[in-house]
Design a protein around this motif. Structure first.
Motif, mmCIF file in Angstrom:
data_model
loop_
_atom_site.group_PDB
_atom_site.id
_atom_site.type_symbol
_atom_site.label_atom_id
_atom_site.label_comp_id
_atom_site.label_asym_id
_atom_site.label_seq_id
_atom_site.Cartn_x
_atom_site.Cartn_y
_atom_site.Cartn_z
ATOM 1 N N LYS A 178 1.019 -1.111 -0.075
ATOM 2 C CA LYS A 178 -0.096 -0.136 0.071
ATOM 3 C C LYS A 178 0.763 1.402 -0.114
ATOM 4 N N VAL A 179 2.037 1.350 0.935
ATOM 5 C CA VAL A 179 2.901 2.432 0.743
ATOM 6 C C VAL A 179 3.328 2.841 -0.438
ATOM 7 N N CYS A 180 3.678 1.984 -1.360
ATOM 8 C CA CYS A 180 4.581 1.524 -2.691
ATOM 9 C C CYS A 180 4.052 2.598 -3.448
ATOM 10 N N VAL A 181 2.288 2.748 -3.797
ATOM 11 C CA VAL A 181 1.717 3.151 -4.823
ATOM 12 C C VAL A 181 2.106 4.685 -4.355
ATOM 13 N N LEU A 182 2.041 5.046 -5.557
ATOM 14 C CA LEU A 182 1.824 6.875 -5.882
ATOM 15 C C LEU A 182 2.784 7.631 -5.085
ATOM 16 N N HIS A 183 3.908 6.571 -4.537
ATOM 17 C CA HIS A 183 4.954 7.319 -3.671
ATOM 18 C C HIS A 183 6.419 6.879 -3.925
ATOM 19 N N GLU A 184 7.260 7.635 -5.044
ATOM 20 C CA GLU A 184 8.330 6.990 -5.224
ATOM 21 C C GLU A 184 9.583 6.838 -4.033
ATOM 22 N N MET A 185 9.401 7.908 -2.629
ATOM 23 C CA MET A 185 10.232 7.836 -1.611
ATOM 24 C C MET A 185 9.927 7.221 -0.819
ATOM 25 N N ASN A 186 8.795 6.797 -0.748
ATOM 26 C CA ASN A 186 8.367 5.249 0.148
ATOM 27 C C ASN A 186 9.491 4.123 -1.228
ATOM 28 N N ARG A 187 9.964 4.433 -2.188
ATOM 29 C CA ARG A 187 9.547 2.896 -2.708
ATOM 30 C C ARG A 187 11.128 3.191 -2.594
ATOM 31 N N GLN A 188 11.947 3.675 -2.716
ATOM 32 C CA GLN A 188 13.030 3.667 -3.029
ATOM 33 C C GLN A 188 13.903 3.814 -0.712
ATOM 34 N N MET A 189 13.141 4.774 -0.124
ATOM 35 C CA MET A 189 13.254 4.300 1.205
ATOM 36 C C MET A 189 13.268 2.464 1.604
ATOM 37 N N ILE A 190 12.295 2.053 1.390
ATOM 38 C CA ILE A 190 12.400 0.087 1.584
ATOM 39 C C ILE A 190 13.456 -0.650 0.408
ATOM 40 N N VAL A 191 13.785 -0.083 -0.481
ATOM 41 C CA VAL A 191 14.719 -0.776 -1.659
ATOM 42 C C VAL A 191 16.005 -0.672 -0.908
#
Length: 464
Positions: A178-191
């Motif tokens: 859920k937190v990855c959708v429409l949020h690039e910074m969250n995706r980068q933070m996770i990876v």
């Protein structure tokens, strides 16, 4: 200009009508709405259907969040009360995005985070409590990914590292989705948090649901849908996940060959991660190509599996040597047969034509294989059936162009099937794909008007 008020002002007025004037909740809301509308207030930004406590006049979700903030840790004495509180918050936040925004604004995220940390530190973990808390995080984050923080990620990683209960882990994966959708910074933070290595552990599970949740998370991590960010890292994320998990994901196809849904999700995920030339070889070496062709033949009635299989073949065709192997292993008659069988299904037709276009690009032998399988007639027929679909017309034009560009002897066959008329109709119906359609008409050798997009003008005349 219309007047506006805050949610707090509206709620306080409802509360006053309930407590001071002893109205029912319904009467209090109705009176409040009439009152503000009479004053010319626009209530478009107000949640007017909040569930209200008939005694106190306050929104129940806010009361429950206040109660949640007072709980430090869960014990036998307050466990039942906590489960009731969390259930109410869950039900209210599941209604609409404004409900979730209101809950987050009033501190629900912080209260849940504190409880989750304490639950993870407990000597004996209560799996039901963990599952309920993470489930609420997932609900709160739906279309509201900004509330996800580094502290949330740290807790999520800790949970994935230490938790053995599958239902809890599954809810955690859904939360991260859920937190990855429409949020690039969250995706980068996770990876960038090196979380992928924690995900890889779950590839050994025998749970179909877990594999599907993991596949969904991988695909969400390589999205590029945040308009607030000029340049995302979707390709880099795909590279990191692929180099760690691509071989394992491909081998899972054989482990779950009897489950169509899992196979479909795996095919889509592998195709999504195959973003480099060398990854096509990795998947082919792991047996992905052989498995997919067999699965598509055996499950020719499963549209979902066929659609994902076509995307998979199109992705593998990004490598020229694998592209040749795809045709050598019988893909041309298989795809042509499936396209003919499901010609009325727009989605499958679109992906089948896209696969044909990719497989025949710059390879004369592949084009001949499709021609021998009778693809010319089927391609034109599908374009006739779906003349209103821009995607079918574009992919069909690409297929025709790629098949005849190096095999001029096929032109007459396409023309005899009515390809010229179909393409001219597509040119009229879908002017925004004119370039693709005109390219097909040009390579067919028929009449087509080509615009000169730009004409240069020399400052000095060239001497003869």
């Amino acid at each position: 200009m219309a007047k506006v008020i805050s949610q707090e002002t509206f709620d306080d007025t409802v509360k006053e009508n309930v407590v001071e004037f002893e109205m029912s909740v319904e009467e209090a809301k109705e009176e409040t709405i009439k009152q503000f509308q009479a004053q010319g207030v626009n209530l478009g930004n107000i949640i007017v259907d909040l569930k209200v406590n008939s005694t106190t006049g306050r929104p129940i979700v806010l009361e429950k969040i206040d109660e949640l903030k007072k709980i430090e840790e869960i014990s036998e004495g307050n466990r039942k009360d906590f489960l009731e509180i969390i259930q109410v918050i869950s039900e209210e936040c599941s209604k609409t995005l404004p409900h979730r925004v209101l809950a987050a604004k009033n501190g629900a995220n912080g209260a849940l985070l504190k409880i989750l940390r304490n639950a993870l530190d407990a000597e004996l973990r209560d799996q039901e409590i963990l599952r309920k808390v993470v489930e609420n995080f997932s609900i709160l984050s739906e279309k509201q990914p900004d509330i996800f923080t580094h502290e949330c990620l740290d807790v999520a990683i800790r949970l994935l590292q230490t938790e053995t209960d599958e239902t809890v882990v599954r809810e955690c994966l859904r939360w991260l989705q859920k937190v990855c959708v429409l949020h690039e910074m969250n995706r980068q933070m996770i990876v960038e948090g090196d979380t992928v290595k924690h995900f890889k552990v779950f590839l050994t599970t025998k749970s179909p649901i877990m594999i599907r949740e993991l596949c969904s998370l991988f695909r969400n991590l390589v999205l590029d849908d945040d308009i607030r960010v000029e340049y995302g890292k979707a390709h880099e994320h795909a590279r990191i996940i692929a180099e760690s998990c691509l071989t394992d994901l491909t081998k899972l196809l054989y482990d779950f060959k009897g489950d169509r849904d899992v196979v479909s999700d795996l095919l889509l995920t592998i195709a999504t991660l195959t973003v480099r030339n060398e990854y096509c070889l990795v998947v082919e070496d792991a047996g992905g190509l052989k498995f997919t062709l067999i699965a598509m033949a055996e499950h020719s009635d499963c549209l979902k599996l066929l659609r994902e299989g076509l995307k998979f073949l199109k992705a593998l065709a990004g490598n020229d040597s694998v592209k040749v192997k795809i045709i050598q292993q019988g893909a041309a008659p298989l795809i042509t047969s499936l396209l003919n069988t499901h010609r009325n299904n727009e989605s499958l037709v679109r992906h089948a034509l896209a696969a044909i276009a990719m497989l025949t690009l710059r390879v004369k032998e592949n084009s001949q294989a499709f021609f021998d399988a009778g693809a010319a007639e089927v391609i034109v027929e599908c374009m006739k059936i779906h003349e209103k679909s821009k995607f079918v017309q574009r992919s069909g034009a690409h297929s025709i162009r790629n098949m005849v560009s190096r095999s001029r002897d096929q032109c007459n066959a396409f023309i005899s099937q009515g390809a010229e008329d179909v393409l001219n109709l597509a040119l009229k119906e879908h002017p925004n794909i004119a370039y693709d359609v005109k390219s097909a008409l040009r390579d067919l050798g028929v009449s087509v008007h080509l615009n000169e997009e730009w004409t240069g003008k020399a400052e000095k005349a060239i001497a003869k």
